[in-house]
Design a protein around this motif. Structure first.
Motif, PDB file in Angstrom:
ATOM      1  N   SER A  11       2.285 -10.080  -5.681  1.00  0.00           N
ATOM      2  CA  SER A  11       1.708 -10.750  -4.521  1.00  0.00           C
ATOM      3  C   SER A  11       0.663  -9.808  -3.910  1.00  0.00           C
ATOM      4  N   SER A  12      -0.312 -10.394  -3.252  1.00  0.00           N
ATOM      5  CA  SER A  12      -1.337  -9.580  -2.584  1.00  0.00           C
ATOM      6  C   SER A  12      -0.708  -8.700  -1.509  1.00  0.00           C
ATOM      7  N   ASP A  13       0.290  -9.251  -0.809  1.00  0.00           N
ATOM      8  CA  ASP A  13       0.966  -8.500   0.251  1.00  0.00           C
ATOM      9  C   ASP A  13       1.687  -7.271  -0.300  1.00  0.00           C
ATOM     10  N   LEU A  14       2.413  -7.440  -1.394  1.00  0.00           N
ATOM     11  CA  LEU A  14       3.105  -6.308  -2.000  1.00  0.00           C
ATOM     12  C   LEU A  14       2.105  -5.260  -2.466  1.00  0.00           C
ATOM     13  N   PHE A  15       1.022  -5.686  -3.080  1.00  0.00           N
ATOM     14  CA  PHE A  15       0.044  -4.723  -3.577  1.00  0.00           C
ATOM     15  C   PHE A  15      -0.574  -3.931  -2.425  1.00  0.00           C
ATOM     16  N   ARG A  28       3.526   2.151   1.408  1.00  0.00           N
ATOM     17  CA  ARG A  28       4.697   1.565   2.058  1.00  0.00           C
ATOM     18  C   ARG A  28       5.651   0.910   1.070  1.00  0.00           C
ATOM     19  N   ALA A  29       5.331   0.948  -0.221  1.00  0.00           N
ATOM     20  CA  ALA A  29       6.206   0.403  -1.263  1.00  0.00           C
ATOM     21  C   ALA A  29       5.986   1.224  -2.529  1.00  0.00           C
ATOM     22  N   GLN A  30       6.920   1.119  -3.451  1.00  0.00           N
ATOM     23  CA  GLN A  30       6.851   1.849  -4.715  1.00  0.00           C
ATOM     24  C   GLN A  30       6.778   0.858  -5.878  1.00  0.00           C
ATOM     25  N   ARG A  37       0.344   3.839 -11.783  1.00  0.00           N
ATOM     26  CA  ARG A  37       1.059   4.006 -10.506  1.00  0.00           C
ATOM     27  C   ARG A  37       0.781   5.364  -9.866  1.00  0.00           C
ATOM     28  N   GLN A  38       0.233   6.299 -10.633  1.00  0.00           N
ATOM     29  CA  GLN A  38      -0.110   7.605 -10.071  1.00  0.00           C
ATOM     30  C   GLN A  38      -1.260   7.501  -9.064  1.00  0.00           C
ATOM     31  N   PHE A  39      -1.995   6.402  -9.096  1.00  0.00           N
ATOM     32  CA  PHE A  39      -3.060   6.185  -8.117  1.00  0.00           C
ATOM     33  C   PHE A  39      -2.503   5.838  -6.743  1.00  0.00           C
ATOM     34  N   PHE A  40      -1.274   5.339  -6.680  1.00  0.00           N
ATOM     35  CA  PHE A  40      -0.705   4.939  -5.401  1.00  0.00           C
ATOM     36  C   PHE A  40      -0.323   6.174  -4.587  1.00  0.00           C
ATOM     37  N   PRO A  41      -0.548   6.118  -3.277  1.00  0.00           N
ATOM     38  CA  PRO A  41      -0.185   7.263  -2.433  1.00  0.00           C
ATOM     39  C   PRO A  41       1.320   7.358  -2.224  1.00  0.00           C
ATOM     40  N   ALA A  42       1.743   8.547  -1.864  1.00  0.00           N
ATOM     41  CA  ALA A  42       3.145   8.755  -1.506  1.00  0.00           C
ATOM     42  C   ALA A  42       3.402   8.071  -0.159  1.00  0.00           C
ATOM     43  N   PRO A  43       4.648   7.736   0.121  1.00  0.00           N
ATOM     44  CA  PRO A  43       4.965   7.147   1.428  1.00  0.00           C
ATOM     45  C   PRO A  43       4.554   8.082   2.558  1.00  0.00           C
TER      46      PRO A  43
END
Length: 125
Positions: free
Chosen positions: A66-70, A77-79, A102-108
């Motif tokens: 979902s766009s919201d999850l992404f 805010r999510a993993q 997934r390494q592009f995603f920031p840490a919480p």
């Protein structure tokens, strides 16, 4: 689609040299669903390089979210792995592309590198 998601995809090529160090090559299609509309992104990954376009096409893996999850993923805010395991998103194809991407995603927010914490506790820099 959120501004955070747009900025995330726009920044991928510049961030790729620091993030994509694994010898993984392939194309990941990311489908972001928002009610009755789906945005499609193709990310061609190779060591030190990411090419991004808004399109569908031949892909080695497809990730649907979902766009919201992404948006929560790109803001820390999510993993990603947790979302797939909870069936909040789906993935098919070459799993290595997902693990590398997934390494592009920031840490919480508020998370610190444990090595940094250990150095502070021992007084080393």
């Amino acid at each position: 689609m959120s501004r955070a998601t747009e900025e995330f995809f726009a920044a991928l090529p510049a961030r790729a040299p620091a993030v994509l160090r694994a010898p993984v090559t392939g194309t990941l299609q990311i489908d972001l669903v928002d009610d009755d509309h789906t945005d499609h992104w193709l990310v061609r990954i190779s060591p030190g390089r990411a090419v991004v376009e808004r399109a569908t096409g031949p892909a080695d893996a497809i990730w649907s979210s979902s766009s919201d999850l992404f948006e929560r993923l790109v803001t820390g805010r999510a993993q990603g792995v947790s979302a797939v395991l909870r069936n909040e998103s789906t993935f098919s194809g070459n799993v290595m592309l997902f693990l590398v991407f997934r390494q592009f995603f920031p840490a919480p927010p508020g998370v610190r590198d444990p090595r940094e914490t250990a150095r502070e506790q021992t007084g080393r820099t």
